[in-house]
Scaffold this active site. Structure first.
Site, PDB file in Angstrom:
ATOM      1  N   LYS A  98      39.167  78.317  49.909  1.00 47.57           N
ATOM      2  CA  LYS A  98      38.857  79.736  49.670  1.00 47.57           C
ATOM      3  C   LYS A  98      37.964  80.298  50.782  1.00 47.57           C
ATOM      4  CE  LYS A  98      36.773  82.512  45.949  1.00 47.57           C
ATOM      5  NZ  LYS A  98      37.735  83.337  45.249  1.00 47.57           N
ATOM      6  N   SER A 112      45.846  64.144  48.981  1.00 52.64           N
ATOM      7  CA  SER A 112      46.001  63.967  47.527  1.00 52.64           C
ATOM      8  C   SER A 112      46.054  62.472  47.211  1.00 52.64           C
ATOM      9  CB  SER A 112      47.235  64.735  47.035  1.00 52.64           C
ATOM     10  OG  SER A 112      48.408  64.336  47.722  1.00 52.64           O
ATOM     11  N   THR A 159      39.783  51.470  52.788  1.00 53.09           N
ATOM     12  CA  THR A 159      38.660  52.276  53.294  1.00 53.09           C
ATOM     13  C   THR A 159      37.425  51.959  52.448  1.00 53.09           C
ATOM     14  OG1 THR A 159      38.929  54.124  51.771  1.00 53.09           O
ATOM     15  CG2 THR A 159      40.243  54.209  53.814  1.00 53.09           C
TER      16      THR A 159
HETATM   17  N1  LIG Z   1      41.678  54.944  50.132  1.00 54.09           N
HETATM   18  C1  LIG Z   1      42.696  55.044  49.284  1.00 54.09           C
HETATM   19  O1  LIG Z   1      43.268  54.032  48.829  1.00 54.09           O
HETATM   20  C2  LIG Z   1      43.185  56.407  48.864  1.00 54.09           C
HETATM   21  C3  LIG Z   1      44.400  56.486  48.182  1.00 54.09           C
HETATM   22  C4  LIG Z   1      44.879  57.725  47.774  1.00 54.09           C
HETATM   23  C5  LIG Z   1      44.131  58.865  48.019  1.00 54.09           C
HETATM   24  N2  LIG Z   1      42.937  58.757  48.675  1.00 54.09           N
HETATM   25  C6  LIG Z   1      42.168  59.997  48.890  1.00 54.09           C
HETATM   26  O2  LIG Z   1      41.890  60.188  50.251  1.00 54.09           O
HETATM   27  C7  LIG Z   1      40.669  60.931  50.381  1.00 54.09           C
HETATM   28  C8  LIG Z   1      39.775  60.212  51.374  1.00 54.09           C
HETATM   29  O3  LIG Z   1      39.560  58.898  50.864  1.00 54.09           O
HETATM   30  P1  LIG Z   1      38.963  57.708  51.757  1.00 54.09           P
HETATM   31  O4  LIG Z   1      39.689  56.496  51.359  1.00 54.09           O
HETATM   32  O5  LIG Z   1      38.874  58.088  53.189  1.00 54.09           O
HETATM   33  O6  LIG Z   1      37.508  57.645  51.103  1.00 54.09           O
HETATM   34  P2  LIG Z   1      36.064  57.314  51.720  1.00 54.09           P
HETATM   35  O7  LIG Z   1      36.185  56.430  52.904  1.00 54.09           O
HETATM   36  O8  LIG Z   1      35.257  56.881  50.556  1.00 54.09           O
HETATM   37  O9  LIG Z   1      35.542  58.751  52.226  1.00 54.09           O
HETATM   38  C9  LIG Z   1      35.217  59.762  51.321  1.00 54.09           C
HETATM   39  C10 LIG Z   1      34.622  60.914  52.107  1.00 54.09           C
HETATM   40  O10 LIG Z   1      34.325  61.983  51.201  1.00 54.09           O
HETATM   41  C11 LIG Z   1      33.013  62.462  51.513  1.00 54.09           C
HETATM   42  N3  LIG Z   1      32.448  63.140  50.357  1.00 54.09           N
HETATM   43  C12 LIG Z   1      32.350  62.681  49.084  1.00 54.09           C
HETATM   44  N4  LIG Z   1      31.760  63.609  48.308  1.00 54.09           N
HETATM   45  C13 LIG Z   1      31.470  64.670  49.112  1.00 54.09           C
HETATM   46  C14 LIG Z   1      30.851  65.931  48.909  1.00 54.09           C
HETATM   47  N5  LIG Z   1      30.374  66.300  47.715  1.00 54.09           N
HETATM   48  N6  LIG Z   1      30.759  66.784  49.953  1.00 54.09           N
HETATM   49  C15 LIG Z   1      31.224  66.442  51.170  1.00 54.09           C
HETATM   50  N7  LIG Z   1      31.807  65.247  51.440  1.00 54.09           N
HETATM   51  C16 LIG Z   1      31.918  64.378  50.417  1.00 54.09           C
HETATM   52  C17 LIG Z   1      32.271  61.197  51.885  1.00 54.09           C
HETATM   53  O11 LIG Z   1      31.063  61.524  52.511  1.00 54.09           O
HETATM   54  P3  LIG Z   1      29.812  60.485  52.494  1.00 54.09           P
HETATM   55  O12 LIG Z   1      30.036  59.575  53.677  1.00 54.09           O
HETATM   56  O13 LIG Z   1      28.636  61.383  52.648  1.00 54.09           O
HETATM   57  O14 LIG Z   1      29.849  59.753  51.194  1.00 54.09           O
HETATM   58  C18 LIG Z   1      33.304  60.564  52.803  1.00 54.09           C
HETATM   59  O15 LIG Z   1      33.274  61.179  54.078  1.00 54.09           O
HETATM   60  C19 LIG Z   1      40.070  61.032  48.968  1.00 54.09           C
HETATM   61  O16 LIG Z   1      40.407  62.280  48.415  1.00 54.09           O
HETATM   62  C20 LIG Z   1      40.803  59.939  48.208  1.00 54.09           C
HETATM   63  O17 LIG Z   1      40.903  60.203  46.831  1.00 54.09           O
HETATM   64  C21 LIG Z   1      42.454  57.566  49.116  1.00 54.09           C
END
Ligand SMILES: NC(=O)c1ccc[n+]([C@@H]2O[C@H](COP(=O)([O-])OP(=O)(O)OC[C@H]3O[C@@H](n4cnc5c(N)ncnc54)[C@H](OP(=O)(O)O)[C@@H]3O)[C@@H](O)[C@H]2O)c1
Length: 219
Positions: A98, A112, A159
């Site tokens: 937004k 997603s 991750t």
């Molecule tokens: N890894 C998987 O298996 C997987 C599978 C399907 C979907 N996904 C999706 O992919 C996306 C990224 O996942 P990832 O695996 O890269 O996770 P990750 O390594 O845990 O990274 C999560 C990121 O989100 C940030 N974050 C969390 N809360 C926040 C907030 N309130 N404001 C701003 N930033 C925030 C974290 O910042 P900080 O460093 O400050 O915590 C970090 O940079 C997520 O939506 C996850 O659901 C992941």
């Protein structure tokens, strides 16, 4: 190789696995990449989101790869945790979408997850949040045109998202998944980053969800 020299890119969640790999991929293509931490742009904080975009020139591409969500079956997950998960992953992306100023012809990309179409009894809410995000991308692709809006839907990716699990449990989960998946391995953040770069830069892609799950949806 796409050329993104002089393009301004914002990656929300660049301290994370998928966001970090996406930010690196845009940088490698020559883009000027902003990687705000939570202190500058917190998904949960409208005021901080508004202040961030108020201080920035419009971006060409915006990627939202940030969320913090608890998961569980509907029966076991506390309602407060369910609401917090929706507030972080769905409404966090909604708020950024937004507020974001994006140049015409630019793009907005959500991350997603394959549970949107391949439900799991132990992560029911995650699937619903991911499906909502994908629908948001389709609707916003009409509302924000000519800005293009897409979702990239990862399968299981190694991750720090999984760092809360005990090492042995995490390895067992990855090995079990690798055996089930047609590609025989779990995802790497770079696999997802490639798809993010693709949807952001292919000017004929909008309203799409690109699944990058090693065959998880069909397995
Ligand atoms: N890894 C998987 O298996 C997987 C599978 C399907 C979907 N996904 C999706 O992919 C996306 C990224 O996942 P990832 O695996 O890269 O996770 P990750 O390594 O845990 O990274 C999560 C990121 O989100 C940030 N974050 C969390 N809360 C926040 C907030 N309130 N404001 C701003 N930033 C925030 C974290 O910042 P900080 O460093 O400050 O915590 C970090 O940079 C997520 O939506 C996850 O659901 C992941």
């Amino acid at each position: 190789m796409v050329e993104l020299k002089n393009k301004r890119v914002l990656v929300v969640g660049a301290s994370g696995g998928i966001g970090g790999a996406a930010a690196d991929a845009f940088s490698a293509a020559g883009a000027d990449v902003a990687r705000p931490g939570r202190d500058e742009l917190d998904l949960l904080d409208d005021t901080r989101i508004a202040a961030f975009f108020g201080s920035q020139a419009p971006f060409d591409h915006v990627v939202i790869a940030a969320a913090a969500t608890k998961t569980g079956s509907v029966a076991r997950l506390a309602e407060a945790d369910a609401e917090a998960a929706m507030n972080s992953k769905f409404f966090g992306a909604y708020r950024v979408a937004k507020a974001a100023k994006i140049n015409d012809g630019g793009s907005l990309t959500f991350v997603s997850g394959f549970l949107s179409t391949r439900p799991s009894a132990s992560s029911v809410l995650q699937g619903a949040i991911n499906a909502a995000l994908e629908a948001l991308a389709r609707g916003l692709a009409l509302e924000r045109a000519p800005v293009r809006v897409n979702a990239v839907s990862p399968g299981l990716v190694d991750t720090k998202l999984w760092s809360g699990m005990a090492e042995a449990d995490r390895q067992a989960m990855f090995e079990g998944a690798a055996k089930r998946l047609p590609v025989r391995r779990v995802g790497r953040a770079e696999d997802i980053a490639q798809a993010i770069l693709f949807v952001a830069t292919n000017s004929f892609v909008t309203g799409a969800t690109v699944t990058v799950d090693g065959g998880g949806t069909i397995a």
